[in-house]
Design an enzyme around this catalytic site. Structure first.
Site, PDB file in Angstrom:
ATOM      1  N   CYS A 156       8.316 -33.551 -66.502  1.00  0.00           N
ATOM      2  CA  CYS A 156       8.440 -32.166 -67.366  1.00  0.00           C
ATOM      3  C   CYS A 156       9.573 -31.511 -67.908  1.00  0.00           C
ATOM      4  CB  CYS A 156       8.078 -30.294 -66.639  1.00  0.00           C
ATOM      5  SG  CYS A 156       8.746 -30.456 -65.343  1.00  0.00           S
ATOM      6  N   CYS A 216       5.136 -27.326 -62.805  1.00  0.00           N
ATOM      7  CA  CYS A 216       5.072 -29.275 -63.160  1.00  0.00           C
ATOM      8  C   CYS A 216       4.566 -29.049 -63.060  1.00  0.00           C
ATOM      9  CB  CYS A 216       7.066 -29.371 -63.064  1.00  0.00           C
ATOM     10  SG  CYS A 216       6.811 -31.330 -62.403  1.00  0.00           S
ATOM     11  N   LYS A 268       6.044 -66.329 -19.969  1.00  0.00           N
ATOM     12  CA  LYS A 268       7.673 -67.072 -18.634  1.00  0.00           C
ATOM     13  C   LYS A 268       5.553 -67.776 -17.796  1.00  0.00           C
ATOM     14  CE  LYS A 268      10.475 -63.394 -19.189  1.00  0.00           C
ATOM     15  NZ  LYS A 268      10.648 -61.883 -18.883  1.00  0.00           N
ATOM     16  N   GLU A 323       5.152 -61.410 -22.595  1.00  0.00           N
ATOM     17  CA  GLU A 323       5.961 -60.059 -22.561  1.00  0.00           C
ATOM     18  C   GLU A 323       6.512 -59.788 -24.432  1.00  0.00           C
ATOM     19  OE1 GLU A 323       8.978 -59.668 -19.890  1.00  0.00           O
ATOM     20  OE2 GLU A 323       8.112 -60.651 -18.362  1.00  0.00           O
ATOM     21  N   CYS A 379      13.688 -33.760 -65.050  1.00  0.00           N
ATOM     22  CA  CYS A 379      12.496 -34.340 -64.372  1.00  0.00           C
ATOM     23  C   CYS A 379      11.779 -35.283 -65.335  1.00  0.00           C
ATOM     24  CB  CYS A 379      11.704 -32.511 -64.882  1.00  0.00           C
ATOM     25  SG  CYS A 379       9.812 -33.283 -63.380  1.00  0.00           S
ATOM     26  N   LEU A 411      16.455 -68.759 -24.850  1.00  0.00           N
ATOM     27  CA  LEU A 411      14.868 -69.107 -24.319  1.00  0.00           C
ATOM     28  C   LEU A 411      15.179 -70.415 -26.402  1.00  0.00           C
ATOM     29  CD1 LEU A 411      13.117 -66.148 -24.905  1.00  0.00           C
ATOM     30  CD2 LEU A 411      13.427 -67.830 -22.579  1.00  0.00           C
ATOM     31  N   GLU A 421      15.777 -25.558 -18.232  1.00  0.00           N
ATOM     32  CA  GLU A 421      15.554 -25.565 -17.255  1.00  0.00           C
ATOM     33  C   GLU A 421      16.110 -26.975 -17.385  1.00  0.00           C
ATOM     34  OE1 GLU A 421      11.926 -25.244 -15.451  1.00  0.00           O
ATOM     35  OE2 GLU A 421      11.570 -25.671 -17.253  1.00  0.00           O
ATOM     36  N   TYR A 422      16.388 -27.858 -17.182  1.00  0.00           N
ATOM     37  CA  TYR A 422      17.412 -29.182 -17.465  1.00  0.00           C
ATOM     38  C   TYR A 422      18.558 -28.906 -16.889  1.00  0.00           C
ATOM     39  CZ  TYR A 422      19.044 -33.556 -16.684  1.00  0.00           C
ATOM     40  OH  TYR A 422      20.038 -35.054 -16.454  1.00  0.00           O
ATOM     41  N   ASP A 423      18.951 -28.217 -18.411  1.00  0.00           N
ATOM     42  CA  ASP A 423      20.507 -27.695 -18.306  1.00  0.00           C
ATOM     43  C   ASP A 423      20.631 -27.019 -17.649  1.00  0.00           C
ATOM     44  OD1 ASP A 423      20.301 -29.226 -20.817  1.00  0.00           O
ATOM     45  OD2 ASP A 423      20.392 -27.705 -21.808  1.00  0.00           O
ATOM     46  N   CYS A 466      13.007 -30.625 -59.328  1.00  0.00           N
ATOM     47  CA  CYS A 466      12.756 -30.033 -60.304  1.00  0.00           C
ATOM     48  C   CYS A 466      12.652 -28.670 -60.276  1.00  0.00           C
ATOM     49  CB  CYS A 466      11.709 -30.336 -61.337  1.00  0.00           C
ATOM     50  SG  CYS A 466      10.811 -29.536 -62.371  1.00  0.00           S
ATOM     51  N   ARG A 495      25.538 -59.143 -22.790  1.00  0.00           N
ATOM     52  CA  ARG A 495      25.089 -60.775 -22.318  1.00  0.00           C
ATOM     53  C   ARG A 495      26.716 -61.323 -22.391  1.00  0.00           C
ATOM     54  NH1 ARG A 495      23.682 -65.291 -25.880  1.00  0.00           N
ATOM     55  NH2 ARG A 495      22.582 -66.871 -24.704  1.00  0.00           N
ATOM     56  N   ASP A 516      13.572 -56.442 -29.571  1.00  0.00           N
ATOM     57  CA  ASP A 516      14.939 -56.941 -30.540  1.00  0.00           C
ATOM     58  C   ASP A 516      15.670 -56.098 -30.041  1.00  0.00           C
ATOM     59  OD1 ASP A 516      15.730 -58.838 -32.661  1.00  0.00           O
ATOM     60  OD2 ASP A 516      14.757 -58.533 -34.409  1.00  0.00           O
ATOM     61  N   TYR A 571      13.442 -56.740 -18.494  1.00  0.00           N
ATOM     62  CA  TYR A 571      12.868 -57.315 -18.376  1.00  0.00           C
ATOM     63  C   TYR A 571      12.803 -58.679 -16.514  1.00  0.00           C
ATOM     64  CZ  TYR A 571      15.603 -59.755 -21.014  1.00  0.00           C
ATOM     65  OH  TYR A 571      16.881 -60.385 -21.501  1.00  0.00           O
ATOM     66  N   ASP A 587      13.319 -28.517 -21.805  1.00  0.00           N
ATOM     67  CA  ASP A 587      15.228 -28.558 -22.026  1.00  0.00           C
ATOM     68  C   ASP A 587      16.496 -28.104 -21.792  1.00  0.00           C
ATOM     69  OD1 ASP A 587      14.320 -30.620 -23.226  1.00  0.00           O
ATOM     70  OD2 ASP A 587      14.898 -29.857 -25.210  1.00  0.00           O
ATOM     71  N   LYS A 643       9.061 -59.786 -26.567  1.00  0.00           N
ATOM     72  CA  LYS A 643       9.899 -60.008 -27.367  1.00  0.00           C
ATOM     73  C   LYS A 643      11.045 -58.951 -27.746  1.00  0.00           C
ATOM     74  CE  LYS A 643      12.953 -63.982 -28.012  1.00  0.00           C
ATOM     75  NZ  LYS A 643      14.546 -63.085 -28.462  1.00  0.00           N
ATOM     76  N   LYS A 645       7.682 -66.668 -31.015  1.00  0.00           N
ATOM     77  CA  LYS A 645       8.348 -66.025 -32.619  1.00  0.00           C
ATOM     78  C   LYS A 645       7.379 -65.366 -33.482  1.00  0.00           C
ATOM     79  CE  LYS A 645      12.901 -65.845 -31.975  1.00  0.00           C
ATOM     80  NZ  LYS A 645      14.198 -66.058 -32.680  1.00  0.00           N
ATOM     81  N   GLU A 674      16.802 -55.552 -22.580  1.00  0.00           N
ATOM     82  CA  GLU A 674      17.567 -55.558 -24.519  1.00  0.00           C
ATOM     83  C   GLU A 674      17.094 -53.464 -24.791  1.00  0.00           C
ATOM     84  OE1 GLU A 674      17.590 -58.205 -24.685  1.00  0.00           O
ATOM     85  OE2 GLU A 674      17.232 -58.047 -27.418  1.00  0.00           O
TER      86      GLU A 674
HETATM   87  S1  IVH Z   1      13.198 -63.493 -20.603  1.00  0.00           S
HETATM   88  C1  IVH Z   1      15.632 -66.520 -18.846  1.00  0.00           C
HETATM   89  N1  IVH Z   1      12.209 -62.000 -21.419  1.00  0.00           N
HETATM   90  O1  IVH Z   1      15.586 -62.762 -25.636  1.00  0.00           O
HETATM   91  C2  IVH Z   1      14.810 -66.071 -19.926  1.00  0.00           C
HETATM   92  N2  IVH Z   1      14.416 -62.160 -22.494  1.00  0.00           N
HETATM   93  O2  IVH Z   1      16.305 -65.625 -26.025  1.00  0.00           O
HETATM   94  C3  IVH Z   1      15.669 -65.254 -20.733  1.00  0.00           C
HETATM   95  N3  IVH Z   1      14.823 -60.647 -24.664  1.00  0.00           N
HETATM   96  O3  IVH Z   1      18.938 -61.581 -26.011  1.00  0.00           O
HETATM   97  C4  IVH Z   1      15.159 -64.079 -21.628  1.00  0.00           C
HETATM   98  N4  IVH Z   1      12.969 -59.533 -24.301  1.00  0.00           N
HETATM   99  O4  IVH Z   1      17.327 -60.437 -23.767  1.00  0.00           O
HETATM  100  C5  IVH Z   1      13.003 -62.283 -21.728  1.00  0.00           C
HETATM  101  N5  IVH Z   1      10.354 -60.018 -22.243  1.00  0.00           N
HETATM  102  C6  IVH Z   1      11.883 -60.371 -22.250  1.00  0.00           C
HETATM  103  C7  IVH Z   1      12.911 -60.112 -23.090  1.00  0.00           C
HETATM  104  C8  IVH Z   1      13.551 -60.904 -23.921  1.00  0.00           C
HETATM  105  C9  IVH Z   1      14.172 -59.277 -24.706  1.00  0.00           C
HETATM  106  C10 IVH Z   1      15.561 -61.398 -25.077  1.00  0.00           C
HETATM  107  C11 IVH Z   1      16.445 -61.406 -24.601  1.00  0.00           C
HETATM  108  C12 IVH Z   1      17.895 -62.229 -24.852  1.00  0.00           C
HETATM  109  C13 IVH Z   1      16.582 -62.904 -25.932  1.00  0.00           C
HETATM  110  C14 IVH Z   1      16.541 -64.645 -24.930  1.00  0.00           C
END
Ligand code: IVH
Length: 698
Positions: free
Chosen positions: A419, A439, A297, A119, A416, A87, A39-41, A434, A142, A123, A231, A37, A121, A322, A179
């Protein structure tokens, strides 16, 4: 206007930009830091200064431009060149297969030749980054998929979003989608900090990520450890020049982006289903970020195009698989308190058992009583419970709509629960504890710490064994351990003659552990291994420390590296009757409690100032320092003409340059070890010369 900046400075600024970005990439994307860190600084400040003196050197992709943009009054709208789609969902394998059926009806067997990419997903919060000629131009949320908000200054503060992409195959205009997420570990820390400051907590990492991105002041975003996984890459004006989604992900990585782990190329939908099962039931618990499923995909981009979009919103070529949510609702049956080894009183929730992510959850941590009050948790509430990663389940908060009026608020106990001693509040006013060293509630935890590897290091004395001894009435405090006999042990269940003898021998050997280990072992609040070592070096023996502590905190607080909080805590500990009685009993059972003198006069490194740089292959920085000091040397941070030598490890940085300029010797770890071993052999021999080529002492 002509620029008067010399070519040498232009080149230096370019080098600094590159080195800083490479260091960020190594740290944030590859997770393999190449620079410290400090060195980076240093490089960062050099670049900042250059740019301040010569503003024409400041480029849009300069790392200095990640921070420091002025706050905005509102966000500008950003129209996505290519819409950001959402999606469709498949909640189980049947729905996943039904999706494949639909695809087969449109493109037929071609999909089998293509296969799928699966892949994670993530959140978090979806964003789109526009790169023009490889340089980050805008970054936007988005929004509704067509129009988002321009949050470029905020996104610039994310160190794993490249300001300039690397490589010569980058399209001239490109949008990268991904994301932004808030890692669980950082999320917990931030919420604890917010409680401390009396601010409202974030409900979950996704809200924290979205909220942090929509700060008008990028300075605030910069303080949040947001991360980014991408992605997708799209080119609005021409083909991307790649043929599969898999290649897109590989290209993104090559260009310097982070792509989420665990992606898999699957030939069949069965493979996809197996992948999803593995992720949901095994991998998910190990991740430091939230996922709510997988995204599947069609791999070939040409087929994706053919499949197109349904209803202008969802692609036909991708689907979200999901997972069951890892947040569920259940009832808070009771709030109980557990006593930790240093006496901290930790509230926890007793829950109506509920299954989350394959495990039955009955208990959850509540951290501290302030958090209970901030969240307004009441016994009888329906609460949201989360099991995140392999961490202990957490209670997110109550569901106030489900209240009946019969719920009961709880407050922190005054005494406590184990005790009955009046509790104290910690200096940070958050934790209560405590103060009774004896104790019984903290006994077993405290004993386990006492014998642990960092403390007295008594091998073979497991938690289960300690529990057995306590249960049998053989041990009630640490001193009792030292009067255990083989006869006593063999009278217990599961104890053979041999293991009893081994344990008694290990206990006997621990009698001469240095004072620093004893101090760490005692579990004095705020005194860990380092503070224990500083205290032990200063006082040398237990009676001297006890005597000083009885006088008050002055002498202790004056030790370099010991602050007032530690000093107060040490004083409070030794002023307690029960602690002093324990020390007396330990001494009576033969514990020496002395710190061996560092060979400060006689060691082979006596009086030498030594600089460490880079990471050493086997020794940690702490260990190297400890051993150098034990041999009478001193570790200093900067190289000067008084430096005896520099020990250089991996990625050493600028200290080497400075050493060379000053003619200071640079050695590696192997040579340091030889000199240390030489020092051990010569320890005590007053005035021993540093021996450069000493052979290791036997
Ligand atoms: S593909 C056309 N890949 O999920 C395809 N989306 O409902 C569109 N998300 O908020 C998205 N991980 O940001 C894709 N590996 C992933 C993802 C991903 C998360 C999110 C995306 C969006 C939601 C899509």
């Amino acid at each position: 206007m002509t620029d008067s900046v010399s070519p040498a400075l232009v080149a230096r600024a370019a080098t600094l930009r590159e080195e800083l970005e490479a260091a960020s990439h190594a740290y944030y994307v590859l997770d393999a830091p190449t620079r410290s860190d400090a060195e980076y600084d240093r490089l960062f400040r050099e670049l900042q200064q250059l740019e301040a003196e010569h503003p024409t050197l400041r480029t849009a992709d300069s790392p200095t431009q990640r921070v420091g943009a002025p706050p905005q009054s509102q966000f500008a709208k950003h129209t996505h060149r290519v819409p950001m789609l959402s999606l469709g969902n498949a909640f189980d394998d049947d729905e996943l297969r039904a999706w494949e059926e639909r695809i087969l009806r449109v493109i037929g067997e071609d999909v089998h030749a293509s296969g799928y990419v699966a892949e994670l997903k993530i959140d978090g919060a979806a964003i789109s980054l526009t790169y023009r000629d490889g340089v980050l131009e805008t970054g936007a949320t988005r929004g509704n998929g067509l129009i988002g908000e321009d949050v470029t200054p905020n996104l610039r503060t994310l160190r794993d979003i490249p300001l300039r992409v690397r490589g010569d195959d980058v399209p001239p205009l490109m949008e990268v989608r991904g994301e932004v997420y808030y890692p669980f570990s950082a999320f917990e820390r931030m919420n604890e900090e917010r409680v401390r400051r009396g601010e409202p907590v974030f409900a979950n990492p996704r809200n924290a990520a979205a909220g942090s991105l929509r700060q008008l002041d990028p300075g605030i975003t910069a303080t949040r450890p947001l991360r980014f996984f991408c992605y997708a890459a799209t080119t609005p004006d021409r083909p991307l020049g790649l043929t599969t989604q898999w290649e897109v992900l590989e290209a993104l990585e090559r260009w310097g982006f982070s792509v989420a782990p665990a992606r898999r190329r699957c030939a069949t939908i069965d493979e996809v289903a197996a992948w999803a099962y593995e992720v949901e039931h095994t991998l998910r618990a190990e991740l430091d970020f939230a996922i709510d499923g997988g995204v599947v995909k069609v791999d070939r981009l040409r087929l994706q195009e053919e499949l197109g979009v349904v209803g202008g919103r969802e692609p036909r070529w991708a689907i979200a698989r999901k997972f069951a949510p890892d947040v569920l609702e259940t009832r808070l049956l009771d709030i109980q308190v557990n006593v930790g080894r240093t006496g901290s009183l930790n509230p926890f929730a007793m829950l109506e058992p509920v299954e989350i992510g394959g495990a039955t959850v009955k208990l959850a941590t509540l951290h501290n009583f302030d958090l209970i009050a901030t969240k307004d948790l009441r016994v009888g509430d329906v609460v949201q419970v989360k099991r995140a990663g392999d961490v202990i389940p957490q209670v997110i908060g109550p569901v106030p709509e489900r209240r009946t009026g019969d719920e009961r608020a709880v407050s922190a106990p005054d005494v406590c629960p184990s005790c009955g001693t009046t509790v104290r509040r910690d200096e940070d006013a958050i934790a209560i504890y405590c103060p009774n060293v004896a104790c019984p509630g903290r006994r077993l935890e405290a004993l386990a710490h006492f014998v642990s590897g960092d403390a007295m290091d008594i091998r073979g004395l497991s938690y289960a064994r300690l529990a057995q001894f306590v249960e049998a009435g053989l041990v009630s405090d640490a001193a009792d351990i030292f009067s255990l006999t083989t006869d006593q042990l063999t009278s217990l269940e599961r104890f053979a003659e041999k293991s009893a003898q081994n344990l008694v021998d290990a206990i006997a050997a621990a009698r001469t552990q240095p004072l620093s280990r004893v101090l760490n072992a005692l579990g004095i609040r705020h005194v860990g291994a380092i503070a224990a070592q500083l205290l032990a070096r200063h006082f040398g023996t237990m009676p001297r420390l006890v005597e000083a502590a009885i006088q008050g905190p002055e002498e202790i607080a004056a030790i370099r590296g010991i602050g007032p909080v530690i000093a107060e805590s040490v004083v409070e500990f030794f002023q307690g009757e029960s602690a002093r009685a324990l020390i007396d009993r330990l001494a009576a059972r033969g514990l020496t409690m002395e710190e061996p003198k560092p060979a400060s006069q006689g060691g082979t490194l006596a009086g030498l100032a030594i600089v460490l740089t880079g990471s050493l292959p086997t020794l940690s920085r702490g260990e190297a320092t400890e051993r150098i000091e034990a041999a009478g040397g001193r570790v200093t941070s900067s190289v000067s003409k008084n430096t005896a030598f520099v020990v250089a490890g991996e990625a050493p940085g600028s200290k080497i340059e400075r050493a060379r300029t000053l003619g200071v010797a640079v050695i590696d770890e192997a040579e340091l070890l030889m000199r240390l071993d030489g020092a051990a052999g010569a320890a005590g021999a007053a005035g021993a010369e540093p021996s450069v080529a000493a052979t290791p002492a036997e």
